[in-house]
Design a protein around this motif. Structure first.
Motif: not given
Length: 409
Positions: A216-218, A292-294, A300-301, A342-343
């Motif tokens: 996951i990243v924020g 697309n890069t993310l 998960v973003i 997922k976002v």
């Protein structure tokens, strides 16, 4: 899974005239049916529903027009106006649907049920801010839809459109196998004519089997850096509108100098429209590439659930609109769903004020770009601190959603 592909059309001169005439006739029909709705509203909006003992002032109430009643009258319309027979019947039936959506959104409010304050008190709202649907002027009705379409009508670089004919289409990517074409929309833009295919495949899973919850990243969106991730990756804000302002100003000045109604003014408006379209297309392409890069890197973003409409009314309105955060988050969410990822949207309150290390609230103005915590003495970029907080909240919300879904099972 539902997705859409857009291709450019290359109609002949005669086919372009048919499309333009169809759009103009649909515009007239839209205005006519919207006027019927307003007439009903004017006659029925009074809160008084009783007459005095002396005289009755209240006229007989009319039934509220709806989508199906207006569609039923289209048969009589074609008898009175035979030129409407040149439009496909299902295309014509889509107009009352658009009218109903616009009118009901005005009366019932947005998705949260919020309506205009004036409308809620019984006053008749006027103006753009109240959300009242407006009549469309010449050239403002730009799209019509075929609600049903046979897949064999799209063959190589040709598409068969009812009442228009076989039109050349530039297929820059093939329709994926297994997808059915649900609807087809024809749109006129500044750069020409386009066809949008709405595709559906119910066999595609919504979540990948190898979905990693911990990956996951924020991300924190901004005006200096477009996004800053919790891993301290940064993408500078491109500011497409700011860079194109000189060309847009020149094109707008050329429009202002032309005589209204002249052909030279129409050509100048066309040039201005193309400049605006170029800015919008470039921004949209940047948003797709960033999404697309993310999604290639994370499963998960976590993003902030921002009040972008409110920010667009502040003194930073031009910069906020130039960044296009709303479009980017929408694209990111759709592409994540299509990819089985997922976002997570989290509450944005205090993400830049809380310390990501100890949780201490450190109040600072917007001009202060560094987070210095007096409690744990951590010092880092304000945006990075916010991105880490967004990631932590996203992780917490995702675990809560997982636990609730397990309990429901």
């Amino acid at each position: 899974m539902r997705t859409s592909y857009q291709y450019r059309l290359k109609p002949t001169k005669k086919q372009a005239e048919i499309i333009d005439n169809t759009l103009d006739m649909l515009r007239c029909q839209y205005n006519y049916q919207l006027a019927q709705r307003f007439e009903w509203y004017e006659m029925n909006r009074c809160p008084i529903d009783r007459c005095s003992l002396i005289v009755c002032h209240i006229p007989e109430l009319k039934d509220k027009p709806n989508r199906f009643s207006q569609q039923a009258k289209l048969t009589e319309l074609k008898k009175d106006r035979p030129w409407y027979k040149s439009i496909h019947s299902q295309v014509l039936q889509e107009v009352p649907k658009k009218v109903e959506i616009a009118f009901d959104r005005w009366l019932k409010g947005d998705s949260n049920g919020k309506r205009s304050a004036k409308l809620a008190t019984g006053e008749y709202p006027r103006g753009r801010l109240c959300g009242k649907p407006r009549f469309k002027g010449k050239g403002q009705y730009k799209t019509f839809t075929y609600p049903q379409f046979k897949k064999d009508h799209l063959n190589n670089d040709k598409i068969t459109l009812s009442k228009i004919g076989v039109v050349k289409v530039i297929i820059h990517r093939q329709v994926p196998d297994g997808f059915d074409i649900k609807t087809v929309s024809i749109t006129k833009k500044a750069g020409g004519y386009y066809v949008t295919l709405s595709l559906e495949d119910k066999t595609v899973p919504t979540i990948k089997p190898d979905f990693d919850v911990n990956n996951i990243v924020g991300i924190d969106v901004g005006l200096i850096d477009f996004i800053v991730t919790s891993d301290d990756d940064r993408i500078t804000a491109p500011k497409f509108l700011r860079k194109a302002e000189r060309k847009l100003k020149s094109a707008q000045r050329r429009v202002s100098r032309r005589k209204k109604g002249s052909n030279r003014r129409k050509k100048a408006i066309q040039r201005l429209s193309k400049q605006h379209k170029k800015v919008a297309d470039t921004r949209k392409d940047f948003h797709f590439k960033t999404a697309n890069t993310l999604l290639k890197k994370y499963d998960v973003i976590a993003v902030e659930k921002l009040n972008i409409k409110g920010l667009a009314k502040s003194r930073l309105a031009k910069s906020v609109n130039d960044a296009g955060w709303g479009q980017f988050i929408s694209i990111l969410a759709v592409k994540a769903e299509n990819a089985g990822l997922k976002v997570v949207a989290i509450n944005p309150n205090g993400t830049s004020q809380e310390c990501s290390s100890c949780g201490q609230k450190v109040t600072k103005p917007l001009s202060e770009r560094t987070h210095n915590c007096p409690n744990c003495e951590v010092s880092l970029c304000r945006d990075l601190n916010a991105a880490i907080n967004i990631k932590n909240r996203g992780t917490h919300d995702l675990k809560a959603q997982t636990m609730s879904s397990m309990r429901s099972l």
